[in-house]
Design an enzyme around this catalytic site. Structure first.
Site, PDB file in Angstrom:
ATOM      1  N   LYS A   1     -56.773 -18.624  45.889  1.00 43.09           N
ATOM      2  CA  LYS A   1     -57.452 -19.404  46.954  1.00 43.09           C
ATOM      3  C   LYS A   1     -58.692 -20.084  46.412  1.00 43.09           C
ATOM      4  O   LYS A   1     -59.486 -20.642  47.154  1.00 43.09           O
ATOM      5  CB  LYS A   1     -57.856 -18.471  48.096  1.00 43.09           C
ATOM      6  CG  LYS A   1     -56.733 -17.713  48.739  1.00 43.09           C
ATOM      7  CD  LYS A   1     -57.320 -16.762  49.799  1.00 43.09           C
ATOM      8  CE  LYS A   1     -56.422 -15.569  50.023  1.00 43.09           C
ATOM      9  NZ  LYS A   1     -57.146 -14.482  50.700  1.00 43.09           N
TER      10      LYS A   1
ATOM     11  N   ARG B   1     -57.429  -8.995  32.010  1.00 40.49           N
ATOM     12  CA  ARG B   1     -56.795  -9.993  31.134  1.00 40.49           C
ATOM     13  C   ARG B   1     -56.873 -11.348  31.826  1.00 40.49           C
ATOM     14  O   ARG B   1     -56.648 -11.456  33.041  1.00 40.49           O
ATOM     15  CB  ARG B   1     -55.328  -9.632  30.880  1.00 40.49           C
ATOM     16  CG  ARG B   1     -54.580 -10.753  30.158  1.00 40.49           C
ATOM     17  CD  ARG B   1     -53.213 -10.349  29.702  1.00 40.49           C
ATOM     18  NE  ARG B   1     -53.295  -9.404  28.601  1.00 40.49           N
ATOM     19  CZ  ARG B   1     -52.236  -8.973  27.915  1.00 40.49           C
ATOM     20  NH1 ARG B   1     -51.020  -9.409  28.222  1.00 40.49           N
ATOM     21  NH2 ARG B   1     -52.376  -8.118  26.920  1.00 40.49           N
TER      22      ARG B   1
ATOM     23  N   HIS C   1     -58.362  -9.434  21.522  1.00 44.99           N
ATOM     24  CA  HIS C   1     -57.616  -8.390  22.241  1.00 44.99           C
ATOM     25  C   HIS C   1     -58.051  -7.040  21.632  1.00 44.99           C
ATOM     26  O   HIS C   1     -57.308  -6.399  20.896  1.00 44.99           O
ATOM     27  CB  HIS C   1     -56.121  -8.623  22.061  1.00 44.99           C
ATOM     28  CG  HIS C   1     -55.233  -7.867  23.008  1.00 44.99           C
ATOM     29  ND1 HIS C   1     -55.669  -6.810  23.782  1.00 44.99           N
ATOM     30  CD2 HIS C   1     -53.911  -8.012  23.292  1.00 44.99           C
ATOM     31  CE1 HIS C   1     -54.654  -6.361  24.503  1.00 44.99           C
ATOM     32  NE2 HIS C   1     -53.574  -7.066  24.218  1.00 44.99           N
TER      33      HIS C   1
ATOM     34  N   ARG D   1     -47.243  -3.871  28.227  1.00 43.59           N
ATOM     35  CA  ARG D   1     -47.861  -2.756  27.524  1.00 43.59           C
ATOM     36  C   ARG D   1     -49.316  -2.518  27.924  1.00 43.59           C
ATOM     37  O   ARG D   1     -49.720  -1.389  28.209  1.00 43.59           O
ATOM     38  CB  ARG D   1     -47.844  -2.983  26.004  1.00 43.59           C
ATOM     39  CG  ARG D   1     -46.574  -2.584  25.329  1.00 43.59           C
ATOM     40  CD  ARG D   1     -46.291  -3.529  24.209  1.00 43.59           C
ATOM     41  NE  ARG D   1     -46.024  -4.833  24.773  1.00 43.59           N
ATOM     42  CZ  ARG D   1     -44.813  -5.207  25.187  1.00 43.59           C
ATOM     43  NH1 ARG D   1     -43.812  -4.433  25.022  1.00 43.59           N
ATOM     44  NH2 ARG D   1     -44.628  -6.385  25.765  1.00 43.59           N
ATOM     45  N   THR D   2     -50.120  -3.565  27.903  1.00 38.50           N
ATOM     46  CA  THR D   2     -51.560  -3.351  28.082  1.00 38.50           C
ATOM     47  C   THR D   2     -51.845  -2.824  29.496  1.00 38.50           C
ATOM     48  O   THR D   2     -52.534  -1.813  29.662  1.00 38.50           O
ATOM     49  CB  THR D   2     -52.327  -4.657  27.816  1.00 38.50           C
ATOM     50  OG1 THR D   2     -51.876  -5.190  26.578  1.00 38.50           O
ATOM     51  CG2 THR D   2     -53.816  -4.418  27.763  1.00 38.50           C
TER      52      THR D   2
HETATM   53  N1   CP Z   1     -49.407  -6.249  23.097  1.00 41.49           N
HETATM   54  C1   CP Z   1     -49.627  -6.700  24.337  1.00 41.49           C
HETATM   55  O1   CP Z   1     -50.723  -7.139  24.677  1.00 41.49           O
HETATM   56  O2   CP Z   1     -48.526  -6.655  25.148  1.00 41.49           O
HETATM   57  P1   CP Z   1     -48.496  -7.080  26.675  1.00 41.49           P
HETATM   58  O3   CP Z   1     -48.688  -8.577  26.726  1.00 41.49           O
HETATM   59  O4   CP Z   1     -47.144  -6.642  27.183  1.00 41.49           O
HETATM   60  O5   CP Z   1     -49.616  -6.376  27.361  1.00 41.49           O
END
Ligand code: CP
Length: 304
Positions: A80, A101, A129, A51-52
């Site tokens: 590396k 991320r 998040h 999603r993100t």
């Molecule tokens: N909600 C969320 O962060 O989903 P993903 O891990 O799929 O990005």
């Protein structure tokens, strides 16, 4: 130049503004389709995501911009041995904005200190998040209409659940919000969030192990997955993973106008049968993610 590392970096007024822009994008998408022409978003994902990452990428494409990046650490030079600082220094010379991320808490913060362009924390370990929180807030705005005067239950892995940490912090700034934290003993919400964020804000909260205890009072039930990737010991994960399973019988004990949210992905914690109940809003929530990220990209790039 602004980054977004922690949701509390945005004022309540700025969150209202982002929600308003996202709602306008939903109503009038054509107004926005050239706003980021010639702009590039880099998505640097050192940890898996559906999603993100994809909603950030869809967001930039729908704004008329372009996307570059990687979806796993192994396909970048971090395999590396390159440091996050060096990666960001280089990528910020290729892109106008970065969504990152990383499994290590604080890595996006380090990145923001080295970057020449805005950095967005797209999830750092079990920490924060913030863009999931913006997604959650847009969903609550559209489904309930207000952030004040709500009772929200957070259920599942509240210890490592970064989405819970960010959303509880964000909601602590609104009036008359009551929080119910439902988890096994081992996965309780971190004490620093209770003591340093919720208590100073005067938030009324309770902790319980019983999902049903407050079910009839909730306006929002925020379910979360017990995250295998955060456990050091597989036996603990197996013991705790099915602590809570929301099925239709339980949902029928909720108020008719309540919402069930989940940041997704889900494993077993919401039975598939719940998807058809009108209170299940988690797929709508995932869709909201694209629109609020469009609004955030515009804000951080200072595009009106
Ligand atoms: N909600 C969320 O962060 O989903 P993903 O891990 O799929 O990005």
């Amino acid at each position: 130049m602004r980054h977004l590392i922690d949701i509390l970096e945005l004022s309540v007024e700025e969150i209202d503004e982002l929600v308003a822009v996202a709602n306008d994008i939903i109503a009038n998408p054509e107004k926005y389709q050239e706003k980021c022409r010639h702009k590039k978003l880099a998505t640097l994902f050192f940890e898996p995501s559906t999603r993100t990452r994809l909603s950030f990428e869809a967001a930039m494409y729908e704004l008329g911009g372009n996307v570059l990046g990687f979806s796993e650490a192994q396909s970048s030079s971090s395999a590396k041995g390159e440091s996050v600082a060096d990666t960001i220094k280089v990528v910020s010379s290729y892109a106008d904005i970065i969504a990152m991320r990383h499994p290590k808490e604080g890595a996006p913060m380090v990145a923001s200190m080295k970057s020449d362009v805005p950095v967005i924390n797209a999830g750092d370990g079990g920490h924060n998040h913030p863009t999931q929180t913006l997604t959650d807030l847009l969903t609550i705005n559209r489904e309930i209409g207000h952030f004040d005067n709500i009772t929200i239950g957070f259920c599942g892995d509240l210890k490592f659940g970064r989405t819970v940490h960010s959303l509880a912090s964000a909601l602590s700034r609104y009036e008359n919000v009551k929080m119910i934290f439902i988890s096994p003993e081992e996965l309780r919400i971190p004490e620093h969030i209770l003591k340093e964020t919720l208590e100073p804000a005067g938030i009324e909260y309770v902790e319980t192990t019983d999902l049903m205890q407050y079910m009839g009072e909730l306006d929002v039930l925020y379910m979360t997955r017990v995250q295998k990737e955060r456990f050091f010991n597989e036996a603990d994960y197996i013991r705790l993973k099915d602590s809570y399973i929301l099925d239709l019988e339980k949902v029928h004990c909720m108020k008719e106008d309540a919402c069930v949210l989940h940041p997704l992905p889900r494993v077993n914690e919401i039975a598939i049968e719940v998807d058809e109940d009108p209170r299940a809003k988690y797929f709508i929530q995932a869709k909201c993610g694209k629109y609020i990220r469009m609004a955030l990209i515009l804000k951080l790039l200072e595009i009106k």
